[in-house]
Design a protein around this motif. Sequence first.
Motif, mmCIF file in Angstrom:
data_model
loop_
_atom_site.group_PDB
_atom_site.id
_atom_site.type_symbol
_atom_site.label_atom_id
_atom_site.label_comp_id
_atom_site.label_asym_id
_atom_site.label_seq_id
_atom_site.Cartn_x
_atom_site.Cartn_y
_atom_site.Cartn_z
ATOM 1 N N UNK A 15 1.005 -0.821 -0.371
ATOM 2 C CA UNK A 15 0.289 -0.005 0.104
ATOM 3 C C UNK A 15 1.298 1.552 0.321
ATOM 4 N N UNK A 16 1.001 2.147 -1.344
ATOM 5 C CA UNK A 16 1.708 3.176 -1.459
ATOM 6 C C UNK A 16 2.848 3.230 -1.255
ATOM 7 N N UNK A 17 3.313 1.863 -1.827
ATOM 8 C CA UNK A 17 4.786 1.864 -2.331
ATOM 9 C C UNK A 17 5.193 2.799 -2.774
ATOM 10 N N UNK A 18 6.492 3.476 -2.957
ATOM 11 C CA UNK A 18 7.680 4.029 -3.562
ATOM 12 C C UNK A 18 8.323 3.020 -4.116
ATOM 13 N N UNK A 19 7.558 2.406 -5.316
ATOM 14 C CA UNK A 19 8.373 1.342 -6.906
ATOM 15 C C UNK A 19 9.954 1.473 -7.159
ATOM 16 N N UNK A 20 9.486 2.770 -8.069
ATOM 17 C CA UNK A 20 11.069 3.292 -8.639
ATOM 18 C C UNK A 20 11.387 3.781 -7.951
ATOM 19 N N UNK A 21 11.625 4.637 -6.885
ATOM 20 C CA UNK A 21 12.726 4.847 -6.077
ATOM 21 C C UNK A 21 12.992 3.399 -5.589
ATOM 22 N N UNK A 22 12.593 2.870 -5.168
ATOM 23 C CA UNK A 22 12.892 1.340 -4.266
ATOM 24 C C UNK A 22 13.833 0.921 -5.289
ATOM 25 N N UNK A 23 12.972 0.749 -6.506
ATOM 26 C CA UNK A 23 14.237 -0.771 -7.576
ATOM 27 C C UNK A 23 15.184 0.081 -7.683
ATOM 28 N N UNK A 24 14.978 1.799 -8.179
ATOM 29 C CA UNK A 24 16.352 2.437 -8.957
ATOM 30 C C UNK A 24 17.167 2.144 -7.846
ATOM 31 N N UNK A 25 17.457 1.985 -5.925
ATOM 32 C CA UNK A 25 18.112 2.347 -5.187
ATOM 33 C C UNK A 25 18.689 0.888 -5.141
ATOM 34 N N UNK A 26 18.192 0.101 -5.674
ATOM 35 C CA UNK A 26 18.639 -1.327 -5.306
ATOM 36 C C UNK A 26 18.810 -2.123 -6.426
ATOM 37 N N UNK A 27 18.452 -1.547 -7.723
ATOM 38 C CA UNK A 27 19.061 -1.730 -9.077
ATOM 39 C C UNK A 27 20.255 -1.222 -10.070
ATOM 40 N N UNK A 28 19.623 0.499 -9.775
ATOM 41 C CA UNK A 28 21.216 1.597 -10.358
ATOM 42 C C UNK A 28 20.838 1.523 -11.845
ATOM 43 N N UNK A 29 19.383 1.161 -12.255
ATOM 44 C CA UNK A 29 19.170 1.589 -13.398
ATOM 45 C C UNK A 29 17.093 2.658 -13.635
ATOM 46 N N UNK A 30 16.969 3.096 -14.927
ATOM 47 C CA UNK A 30 15.879 3.705 -15.340
ATOM 48 C C UNK A 30 14.896 3.035 -15.029
ATOM 49 N N UNK A 31 14.203 3.188 -13.897
ATOM 50 C CA UNK A 31 12.533 2.235 -13.637
ATOM 51 C C UNK A 31 11.233 2.753 -14.374
ATOM 52 N N UNK A 32 10.375 2.047 -14.858
ATOM 53 C CA UNK A 32 8.959 2.483 -15.466
ATOM 54 C C UNK A 32 8.010 1.292 -14.372
ATOM 55 N N UNK A 33 6.384 1.947 -13.986
ATOM 56 C CA UNK A 33 5.842 1.076 -13.735
ATOM 57 C C UNK A 33 4.243 1.057 -14.329
ATOM 58 N N UNK A 34 3.796 0.103 -14.189
ATOM 59 C CA UNK A 34 3.297 0.234 -15.077
ATOM 60 C C UNK A 34 1.898 -1.095 -13.834
ATOM 61 N N UNK A 35 0.421 -0.475 -14.094
ATOM 62 C CA UNK A 35 -0.334 -1.660 -13.735
ATOM 63 C C UNK A 35 -0.078 -3.340 -14.495
#
Length: 312
Positions: free
Chosen positions: A100-120
């Motif tokens: 719930x209310x998860x910062x997916x883009x920021x969280x995965x960028x920090x973990x992966x070090x690459x650009x991240x896009x999120x989609x349903x």
Amino acid sequence: MTEHPVIRHPAAGRQGGSIGIDIGGTKIAVGVLVGEELHEFRSHPTPETGWASVLDAVAALVLPLLERFPETDAVGVGIPGPISQDRQRVLFAPNIYGFTDVPVVQGLRERLGVNVSVENDAKAAALAESGLGAAQGSSSSVYITVSTGIGSGIVLNGRLWRGFHGVAGELGHVVSVPGGPVSGAGQAGTLEAVASGTAIARDASYALNREVSTAEAFALAQSGDRIASRVVQGAMTRIGLAIADLQKMLDPEVFVIGGGVASVGPYFFEHVQAAANEAAEGFARPQIRPALLGSQAGVIGAALSALIDRAG
């Protein structure tokens, strides 16, 4: 390395590649789209200990792929829930614990070090099926996934329709039976609460007074069990009614249905089509097709979404 279908979406041929991630209620699937081919399709159970654990599990799957495919410079992730208007956060994913209310883009960028896009996830699958699958060649289509939950995605005039707030296509959260069972999102009587695989297993277990899986409920129904037939036919009828409503409102060229429940095959599609035809009488008859991309649809769509976002 397992070979997979050739991808012929315009975005797929662009320089570089992308990684697609499909986060579901029971599993996380990933794959690498390089040029016109999807490689390294694999999956892992979804953790049930909160959103940070889910993102950690995603990183554990993706980091080795980034090393093996250094030309990949974008990552797309599909999530089963509504996305914020700026496509940075997941508002909620009712079938994933603690999402719930998860910062997916920021969280995965920090973990992966690459650009991240999120989609349903359903929108991502709609994009894949429209460009590469069962709706290929159509100008407008609606993709519906019937699995743990129910999701959908809309493609109009060849473009994914997200809506003003980014949450268009949440068919599973449309009320189907007012006052009915409460869904994972806390709403009563939604289509997901009465017609998803989870709902079918719940209702069949109650009606038969023992634990019954969705697959067993359908098997019993097809073998002539009267009680199981009532349960699964009720669910299929509600899906057909929802499709008829969408036909009247949007008038798409084709509907594509995927997900675990749809894998039942002709029995499922014949009943859904019949219910949709009856409810749409006097209007255009809905054209319903089985999805072609199967379990890869969400991964392919997420990867394509990342390529499209990268291209601007």
